[in-house]
Every structure is written in structure tokens, then in C-alpha cells.
Design an enzyme around this catalytic site. Structure first.
Site: not given
Length: 461
Positions: A105, A167
Site C-alpha cells: 500500500d 502499513e
């Protein structure tokens, strides 16, 4: 462990040649990942995060992994977390298992006008690949995939690849994910490819990370807004009082002035001020804050920044005294500092320095533990050898001013695992900012270094 000096040069050169042959395809893979706008912030389309996970899974299958799954854990409110990819290849008898971590991500792109090229359209300029996630952390994903391709059937350790999907929003289900898939992720060595190198051409091994304390502080002075002309002069507005409160957090030199915070020993290397100014983009004439070595100010001492401020905007301003204002404070704490104790110290300071008797309310935010790695563990010795061979120069032990709070979670669940934090970025990567990029030459060296590390760890069996 076999002594690093006993490594056959021909083996190193063989892996170097394989890496060079493989790298053009890896670059193409990285560009394909960058084109997927996998922003994990809930305000963005999460279908792209799912597409990114699927693409990572395909890369790992292509690297020789049959056991590849896209998995989620559930948040405390029951909602599923973002998709993570877990791929496993069992260890040969007697060999260790290595967990390779990265995240797929990315941060939001921000203002498109500040990018020299579109954020999700990768572009090479002067040996760097630009695009959101090109460095943080899709380069980490590609580094793992590349090392596995280079070793292929010669892989002599067990490998589990764990590519997280949330994250950049604080890993809200990370602990639950570890508990749910604890046995699947168990490893002897954990390699976290989400840090930085010392500079382009000089590798770094991250041995310390500052922890995190995040709070919101509100200053209230009135129960409603009042006319600034009728009442101004006897009452100070909330933004002014909040600014006065914030100003107490640092002394005149710019050092943090909160009692109860600790500092770790100064690093053995320092950062050239001219290079730091160039890397950070600080404006000419701006004096740097704090005292002592730059690396100490950045890595081993506390720091406090205002990262958000709620008050009437200029566009919506009226001639009134603002009754309340709020700031979000991000405090980085030194290795060795307990985040709960640091939070208590910050709260006590804010409440004790209420300006003009204003009402100060502190709301709790995120806490993250600091990290300090042993520098002489067998895994670290192997990593130093691998990085030296890949770069042709010794790695620098560095700290990171930022935090990777999930490392503390990993250590809690796997207390006997050796954790190595390696770098795919450099000081000019501008992770989270406009024109994020990765140096392609260094990325190729990262792939080679990881292949050499896995090869060396296999010789421990």
C-alpha cells in the site's frame, strides 16, 4: 556460521551476473506495481489495494512459490483489514526460515501539481524511477521477488514472504494478523525491507528506530465566539494561546524541553550539514534546530512536530475571537524510552503550561515502541558481509528518525527472531512526498545483497 572471508568469489560473481540479467524484468514489474494506485487510506478506492495484492501474489507465484494466499485479519470493530499477501516455501531439513517483509500500500499522491510527472505513471529521470510507491515500499516487494528469482532452486533456507496492505495507515490489524497467522509467519530471521540507505552508493543497516507518541491538544478559552472589536484586548483567542503552549515544547535552541524524556547515546557517524540541507530542502537562511550531532538530533533524541492544526481557515475567517483550537502533535522518542512514560510526560507538560489559565485537553493517539538492534548477531554479521559484497563498500549503521511500530509487535510475538531492517530508499527518495523515487542502481544492489544474505543464512544449517 561460515566466516565471510571463506565465501567463494565465483559464487558472488555468479549471483551478480544473474541479478544484472534479471533486473530489466524487475524494473518492468516495479513500474507495473506503481501504476496501481493502492492507497490504503479509507477515502480512496480500496479496489486498487485488492488489485495490488493480487499483482504481488502473481509475482510470488512466478518466483517459484506454490503456497501463495491473500489474507486479512479483522479490526476491533469487526471490519476486515486490508489484504496482505503471504507466500511460503518450507525450509530444507535443518535450515532456518527467513521472513521477508514489505508493504504494497502507498500514501495518497497529494497535490498533483507538485509532481513533475503523474504520481501513478512511472518515469525514469537520471537513473531514478519516479512514482508513488516506487521507493516506499513497492521497491521492497521487488527486492524480495528479485532475490528469490536470482537464487531460484538454489534457495537453501525456508522463506515466508509477508507483504502487508495497510502499513501506510498505521497497520491497524497487524497484531491481530500476527496472532491469527502466527504459525504461518514464524521465522528465525526477519528482513524488513522498508528503510533507507546512508546515501546513493553507500548501503545502510538500520540498527535503531525512534518510537512514536501521537496526541491531540485542544485549548479552549470561551464557550462561544465573540466580536474581536468589542472584546479583543482583554481576551486572547484560542489559536494564539495554543501557539504559546506549543512554543513551550522547545527551548531557544530548538531542543525538546519536556521533562521526563530520555536520549540514547550519540551515533558514531554524523550527517554533513550541507548534505542534510540539500536532502531535506530546508530554505536558505533557516537555522537548524537543536544542538549536538545532526544524527543524534535525527535518530537518538526526542523530537516534537505539529502535524495538524484546526482553527478557522483564512478563507472562512470572521471578526471574532476564536473560542477553541486544536493541534495534533507527533513526538518521536529515543530508543530506550517507554512510550507510555513519554506520553505521560508530554501530557503533564501540556497541562502544566496552560497559557493564561486556558482549558487544555489532551486526547490520546497512537503509541509506538522504539527499536534497537544488536549489531553483532550472526544474522547482522551475515548482512554486513552481503551488503559489502553487493555495494563494494561497508554498510553504515544508521538510525531512522521515523518509526516502524510493528517491529515491536514482531518481537513480542517472535522474541527469539533476529530482525534486520534494510534499505531500498536513499535521502533523496522523498517517500510520502511529491516526486517520490528510487535509485535504480541501488535497487539492483539491494536485490543482489538480499540474494547473498539468503545464500549465507543457508550455510548456517
Amino acid at each position: 556460521m561460515t566466516s565471510p572471508t571463506a565465501s567463494a568469489p565465483t559464487s558472488v560473481e555468479l549471483l551478480r551476473e544473474r541479478t544484472a540479467r534479471e533486473f530489466p524484468r524487475l524494473r518492468t514489474d516495479l513500474e507495473a506495481l506503481v501504476r496501481i494506485p493502492s492507497v490504503s487510506n479509507a477515502d480512496f478506492d480500496q479496489a486498487h489495494v485488492a488489485a495490488s495484492a493480487a499483482a504481488v501474489g502473481d509475482l510470488l507465484r512466478g518466483a517459484g512459490f506454490d503456497d501463495v494466499r491473500v489474507l486479512t485479519a479483522r479490526r476491533s470493530d469487526g471490519r476486515p483489514g486490508a489484504p496482505a499477501v503471504v507466500a511460503r516455501r518450507p525450509a530444507p531439513a535443518g535450515a532456518p526460515t527467513v521472513l521477508l517483509y514489505a508493504h504494497h500500500d502507498v500514501q495518497p499522491p497529494g497535490d498533483d501539481s507538485t509532481w513533475s510527472s503523474p504520481a501513478f505513471e512511472p518515469e525514469e529521470r537520471d537513473g531514478r524511477l519516479y512514482g508513488r510507491g516506487a521507493a516506499d515500499d513497492k521497491a521492497g516487494v521487488v527486492a524480495h521477488v528479485g532475490a528469490l528469482r536470482v537464487l531460484a532452486d538454489e534457495l537453501a533456507v525456508g522463506v515466508t514472504v509477508f507483504v502487508e496492505g495497510e502499513e501506510e495507515v498505521g497497520s491497524p490489524t497487524f497484531t491481530d494478523f500476527l496472532r491469527t497467522y502466527r504459525d504461518d509467519l514464524a521465522a528465525d530471521v526477519i528482513v524488513v525491507a522498508d528503510s533507507s540507505n546512508w546515501r546513493v552508493g553507500v548501503p545502510g543497516l538500520t540498527t535503531s528506530l525512534r518510537g512514536l507518541v501521537d496526541v491531540e491538544v485542544e485549548v479552549a478559552v470561551l464557550d462561544h465566539a465573540i466580536h474581536s472589536g468589542m472584546f479583543g484586548g482583554a481576551i486572547l483567542d484560542a489559536p494564539t494561546l495554543l501557539a504559546r503552549l506549543i512554543a513551550t515544547l522547545h527551548d531557544d535552541a530548538g531542543d525538546v524541553a519536556v521533562a521526563g524524556l530520555v536520549s540514547a547515546p550519540d551515533p558514531t557517524v554524523d550527517y554533513d550539514e550541507e548534505a542534510f540541507r540539500a536532502d531535506s530542502g530546508v530554505l536558505d537562511g533557516v537555522r537548524l534546530a537543536g544542538t549536538g550531532p545532526l544524527t543524534a538530533r535525527l535518530w537518538t533524541r526526542p523530537a516534537i512536530a505539529v502535524i495538524g492544526f484546526d482553527a478557522p481557515s483564512v478563507a472562512r475567517a470572521s471578526n471574532t475571537i476564536t473560542p477553541r483550537a486544536t493541534a495534533r502533535l507527533s513526538m518521536r522518542i529515543a530508543p530506550g524510552q517507554d512510550p507510555v512514560a513519554a506520553h505521560t510526560a508530554l501530557r503533564a507538560h501540556l497541562e502544566a503550561h496552560a497559557p493564561f489559565g486556558a482549558r487544555v485537553t489532551v486526547s490520546d493517539g497512537e503509541l509506538g515502541k522504539a527499536f534497537q538492534a544488536p549489531t553483532d548477531s550472526p544474522a547482522m554479521v551475515a548482512a554486513r558481509w552481503a551488503f559489502t559484497e553487493a555495494w563494494g563498500t561497508d554498510p553504515v549503521d544508521i538510525g531512522i528518525g521515523g518509526s516502524i511500530p510493528f517491529i515491536a509487535d514482531l518481537l513480542e510475538v517472535y522474541p527469539d527472531a533476529a530482525i534486520l531492517v534494510t534499505g531500498v530508499e536513499d535521502p533523496d527518495s522523498r517517500a510520502h512526498g511529491s516526486d517520490e523515487s528510487v535509485d535504480l542502481g541501488d535497487l539492483e544492489r539491494v536485490v543482489l545483497a538480499e540474494a547473498l544474505l539468503l545464500q549465507r543464512l543457508g550455510r548456517r544449517a
